[in-house]
Design an enzyme around this catalytic site. Sequence first.
Site, PDB file in Angstrom:
ATOM      1  N   LYS A  94       0.878  -1.182   0.000  1.00 47.62           N
ATOM      2  CA  LYS A  94       0.000   0.000   0.000  1.00 47.62           C
ATOM      3  C   LYS A  94       0.909   1.224   0.000  1.00 47.62           C
ATOM      4  O   LYS A  94       1.419   1.631   1.035  1.00 47.62           O
ATOM      5  CB  LYS A  94      -0.876  -0.016   1.254  1.00 47.62           C
ATOM      6  CG  LYS A  94      -2.234   0.639   1.100  1.00 47.62           C
ATOM      7  CD  LYS A  94      -2.193   2.101   0.693  1.00 47.62           C
ATOM      8  CE  LYS A  94      -2.110   3.040   1.864  1.00 47.62           C
ATOM      9  NZ  LYS A  94      -1.900   4.438   1.433  1.00 47.62           N
ATOM     10  N   GLU A 109       7.664  15.734  17.025  1.00 43.57           N
ATOM     11  CA  GLU A 109       8.424  15.502  15.790  1.00 43.57           C
ATOM     12  C   GLU A 109       7.985  16.540  14.758  1.00 43.57           C
ATOM     13  O   GLU A 109       6.843  16.513  14.302  1.00 43.57           O
ATOM     14  CB  GLU A 109       8.142  14.095  15.246  1.00 43.57           C
ATOM     15  CG  GLU A 109       8.922  13.819  13.984  1.00 43.57           C
ATOM     16  CD  GLU A 109       8.531  12.511  13.283  1.00 43.57           C
ATOM     17  OE1 GLU A 109       7.355  12.140  13.302  1.00 43.57           O
ATOM     18  OE2 GLU A 109       9.431  11.896  12.705  1.00 43.57           O
TER      19      GLU A 109
HETATM   20  P1  NAD Z   1       1.389   8.218   7.969  1.00 45.34           P
HETATM   21  O1  NAD Z   1       1.351   7.422   9.213  1.00 45.34           O
HETATM   22  O2  NAD Z   1       0.452   9.344   7.802  1.00 45.34           O
HETATM   23  O3  NAD Z   1       1.148   7.281   6.689  1.00 45.34           O
HETATM   24  C1  NAD Z   1       1.951   6.141   6.423  1.00 45.34           C
HETATM   25  C2  NAD Z   1       1.160   5.171   5.556  1.00 45.34           C
HETATM   26  O4  NAD Z   1       0.079   4.643   6.333  1.00 45.34           O
HETATM   27  C3  NAD Z   1       0.525   5.794   4.309  1.00 45.34           C
HETATM   28  O5  NAD Z   1       0.597   4.866   3.232  1.00 45.34           O
HETATM   29  C4  NAD Z   1      -0.926   5.994   4.744  1.00 45.34           C
HETATM   30  O6  NAD Z   1      -1.839   6.007   3.670  1.00 45.34           O
HETATM   31  C5  NAD Z   1      -1.131   4.746   5.604  1.00 45.34           C
HETATM   32  N1  NAD Z   1      -2.242   4.842   6.583  1.00 45.34           N
HETATM   33  C6  NAD Z   1      -2.809   5.945   7.114  1.00 45.34           C
HETATM   34  N2  NAD Z   1      -3.800   5.598   7.976  1.00 45.34           N
HETATM   35  C7  NAD Z   1      -3.848   4.247   7.990  1.00 45.34           C
HETATM   36  C8  NAD Z   1      -4.642   3.294   8.688  1.00 45.34           C
HETATM   37  N3  NAD Z   1      -5.597   3.664   9.539  1.00 45.34           N
HETATM   38  N4  NAD Z   1      -4.406   1.982   8.480  1.00 45.34           N
HETATM   39  C9  NAD Z   1      -3.423   1.583   7.637  1.00 45.34           C
HETATM   40  N5  NAD Z   1      -2.636   2.436   6.936  1.00 45.34           N
HETATM   41  C10 NAD Z   1      -2.845   3.758   7.114  1.00 45.34           C
HETATM   42  O7  NAD Z   1       2.910   8.692   7.817  1.00 45.34           O
HETATM   43  P2  NAD Z   1       3.511   9.653   6.701  1.00 45.34           P
HETATM   44  O8  NAD Z   1       3.024  11.045   6.974  1.00 45.34           O
HETATM   45  O9  NAD Z   1       3.317   9.058   5.360  1.00 45.34           O
HETATM   46  O10 NAD Z   1       5.079   9.552   7.037  1.00 45.34           O
HETATM   47  C11 NAD Z   1       5.716  10.365   7.955  1.00 45.34           C
HETATM   48  C12 NAD Z   1       5.929   9.651   9.278  1.00 45.34           C
HETATM   49  O11 NAD Z   1       6.560   8.391   9.060  1.00 45.34           O
HETATM   50  C13 NAD Z   1       6.843  10.402  10.213  1.00 45.34           C
HETATM   51  O12 NAD Z   1       6.335  10.325  11.522  1.00 45.34           O
HETATM   52  C14 NAD Z   1       8.171   9.646  10.101  1.00 45.34           C
HETATM   53  O13 NAD Z   1       9.019   9.795  11.211  1.00 45.34           O
HETATM   54  C15 NAD Z   1       7.684   8.254   9.938  1.00 45.34           C
HETATM   55  N6  NAD Z   1       8.704   7.424   9.308  1.00 45.34           N
HETATM   56  C16 NAD Z   1       9.323   6.442  10.034  1.00 45.34           C
HETATM   57  C17 NAD Z   1      10.344   5.689   9.471  1.00 45.34           C
HETATM   58  C18 NAD Z   1      11.091   4.618  10.239  1.00 45.34           C
HETATM   59  O14 NAD Z   1      11.800   3.822   9.610  1.00 45.34           O
HETATM   60  N7  NAD Z   1      10.991   4.562  11.558  1.00 45.34           N
HETATM   61  C19 NAD Z   1      10.724   5.942   8.149  1.00 45.34           C
HETATM   62  C20 NAD Z   1      10.064   6.947   7.447  1.00 45.34           C
HETATM   63  C21 NAD Z   1       9.047   7.679   8.023  1.00 45.34           C
END
Ligand code: NAD
Length: 502
Positions: free
Chosen positions: A179, A389
């Site tokens: 996804k 963050e």
């Molecule tokens: P997000 O949590 O908004 O979205 C991540 C993914 O989850 C997207 O594909 C989104 O469509 C999906 N999603 C959203 N709601 C969902 C649900 N209820 N069920 C299942 N999937 C769902 O994050 P973002 O804004 O895309 O990314 C930024 C965040 O990710 C930051 O907090 C960053 O620190 C974190 N991040 C962590 C790592 C790591 O390796 N620890 C790496 C990159 C980014």
Amino acid sequence: MTTTRDTRAHLAPVLVAGRARPAPGAPVHNPARHGEIVGEHALATESDVDDAVRAAHAAFGRWARLGPHERARLLRGAADELGGLTAELAMLLTREQGKVLWESRVDVGGAAYILGYYAGLAGELDGDRILREDERVTVHVGRRPMGVTGVIVPWNSPVYLCFLGIAPALLAGNTVVVKPSEFAPLALGEVLATLARRLPEGVVNVVPGTGAEAGDALVRHPLVRKVFFTGSTGTGRQVLAGAAGNLKNVSLELGGNDPALVLESARVTDTLVRELVRGVYGNTGQVCFNVKRIYVHRSRYDDFTDRYRAAADEIVVGDGLDPRSTMGPLNNRDQFDKVTGLIDRTRAAGATVHELGRKLDAGSFGDGYFLLPHVVTDLDPNAELVTDEQFGPVVPILPFDDEDDAVDMANATEFGLGASVWSEDRDHALDVARRIQSGSVFLNVHRVGASAVDMPFGGFKGSGIGRGHGIAALEACTEPQTIADWRDVSGLPGPGPAGDAR
Ligand code: NAD
């Protein structure tokens, strides 16, 4: 505002068992120019997700039986083809994600690189280990694939992070349903379509769409056995709750609020300052383990902040496709509003906010989610900018007098992803590193590349569950299995008072 469309249709369709499926779409905008639509992604429904999971489930048995070396051979073939597409797809990634071109090349190049790395680990899955062998019993211990793995991807480094999830899963014999994020699905969609063509039908499936519909359906599907989620801590909580239905195994790679500690034993050199500028502003601050707050010993504070501001002032903000830009725009409206809101509230609370850097093209700056690099001083250690963050190009710099206090401040957070310690005294820095509650600690560096693909990576506390990268990721997508081959059962406990306690 006029809207322009790319003449080449970039589409991220639903992909089930190797077939692209027409589905209603949503536009993907260029963050450097709101008016430019780069392409469209499908909005996968619950029923599309169900079909994709069933296709992956049907493909699982044969894929698992191929064995790790044959799977590695196929993954290597895909890596060779993907390597040839990196330059072109990096341009597409910059247009949908915003990051400068060299950063996109690292991101897209991650597909071939990570596949190649995991293909090289096939031997780790060879045969079983003999735990015990005597005249009565032989005990084999091995690792088995879990089944259908759902991989949910964020927008900040979409290709690289997706492959950190799918490459170990595929090598281990799992099939996948990916996804992508709705904010950067196009380059990843093309990479995954290429990979899917190189592998047996149904091994790789893709369900672009919203988190609320496609992501949630994937997390709850009863035939999905493992979820590898990368994204924010808030969404990670929902994923964990959704996965509880059939007790899925989960790996959660979540948000971070990484501290950098510049100790009294550090020397403020150009290299140190430049590295910490990279550590904050790389990918416009949108890296999970970017430096998010800097603590500097008071004896070094004034020198450091002066030189840091001067170095950040050299950043040129503009379209990531223009080679003169050293920092691109933020990726999307929500992120832009979140970071600018945070800066406004920090300023209103009395902190000193330094707006630095240069606009490449002042006339078109307002046409994208561009933000100059910011440095904040004179702020409360408990200010929102320090405790949350920010995920954007702004960093607080705070002084400390006592090293123990600095370690306490570094640890006083619900996050625990990365951290760094800066010192000329490496033994002492190592001691300090061991007291920091985070999955990775870097000494005298803190940026993309410092966490190499073979180094276990993940978070303490709210930054995640489990570890990715390296052999740790192979272990995370396989189940340990014990096979006990008893040849002589005469001495085993029987019924009666001494029987099996269970
Ligand atoms: P997000 O949590 O908004 O979205 C991540 C993914 O989850 C997207 O594909 C989104 O469509 C999906 N999603 C959203 N709601 C969902 C649900 N209820 N069920 C299942 N999937 C769902 O994050 P973002 O804004 O895309 O990314 C930024 C965040 O990710 C930051 O907090 C960053 O620190 C974190 N991040 C962590 C790592 C790591 O390796 N620890 C790496 C990159 C980014």
